[in-house]
Design a protein around this motif. Sequence first.
Motif, PDB file in Angstrom:
ATOM      1  N   THR A  20     -11.944   6.613   9.112  1.00  0.00           N
ATOM      2  CA  THR A  20     -11.607   7.826   8.370  1.00  0.00           C
ATOM      3  C   THR A  20     -12.822   8.303   7.592  1.00  0.00           C
ATOM      4  O   THR A  20     -13.702   7.522   7.237  1.00  0.00           O
ATOM      5  CB  THR A  20     -10.440   7.597   7.381  1.00  0.00           C
ATOM      6  N   CYS A  64       0.823  -1.200   0.000  1.00  0.00           N
ATOM      7  CA  CYS A  64       0.000   0.000   0.000  1.00  0.00           C
ATOM      8  C   CYS A  64       0.864   1.259   0.000  1.00  0.00           C
ATOM      9  O   CYS A  64       2.018   1.229   0.395  1.00  0.00           O
ATOM     10  CB  CYS A  64      -0.966   0.007   1.183  1.00  0.00           C
ATOM     11  N   SER A 115     -10.396   1.611   8.675  1.00  0.00           N
ATOM     12  CA  SER A 115      -9.066   1.320   8.130  1.00  0.00           C
ATOM     13  C   SER A 115      -8.308   0.303   8.968  1.00  0.00           C
ATOM     14  O   SER A 115      -7.380  -0.323   8.471  1.00  0.00           O
ATOM     15  CB  SER A 115      -8.252   2.605   7.976  1.00  0.00           C
ATOM     16  N   SER A 116      -8.667   0.143  10.233  1.00  0.00           N
ATOM     17  CA  SER A 116      -8.072  -0.922  11.040  1.00  0.00           C
ATOM     18  C   SER A 116      -9.063  -1.335  12.129  1.00  0.00           C
ATOM     19  O   SER A 116      -9.913  -0.553  12.542  1.00  0.00           O
ATOM     20  CB  SER A 116      -6.732  -0.502  11.652  1.00  0.00           C
TER      21      SER A 116
END
Length: 163
Positions: free
Chosen positions: A110, A51, A94-95
């Motif tokens: 996000t 990424c 995102s996590s």
Amino acid sequence: MDAKDWLLLRILEEDSTQELSEVADLTDLTEAEVEDRVSAMEDDRIIRGYCASIDWEKAGEGVAAATVNLKVTPERDFGYDRIAERIARFPQVSSLRLISGEYDFEIRVTGRNIQDITRFVSEQIAPMEQIRETGTILVMKSYKENGRILYDRKEGERLLFSF
């Protein structure tokens, strides 16, 4: 996994765009050995993907982030796994981590702005049957993400050090 595999993974984690020859020099492996090891780790899904680290402010796009802690009721026979799989599917997440302590999950969310984040948490996460409580912490500024320092230092600038 041997020490060279571990070192190889650390190098790729830091910068996966390095030339094969550079990685070979850093690991004392041949380019062919690096290529074979990386390919095997990709096949075994040790390496899950690559990424880019993006500075959204410099790209001209604002991005807001928050850490959302969740208390959940685990499901019989599945524990935390099914609720985690459901939460992980949201593109805003995102996590996602199972954690110890007062909360069960920590998610990184996000959005384009704070309103996007609050709307997502209140309309998508909080109403889930297994969610008992949420705690949202807005990220004001990030200095390091995924092992990468996000601020620029001037050439030759040194950090102050004192006892």
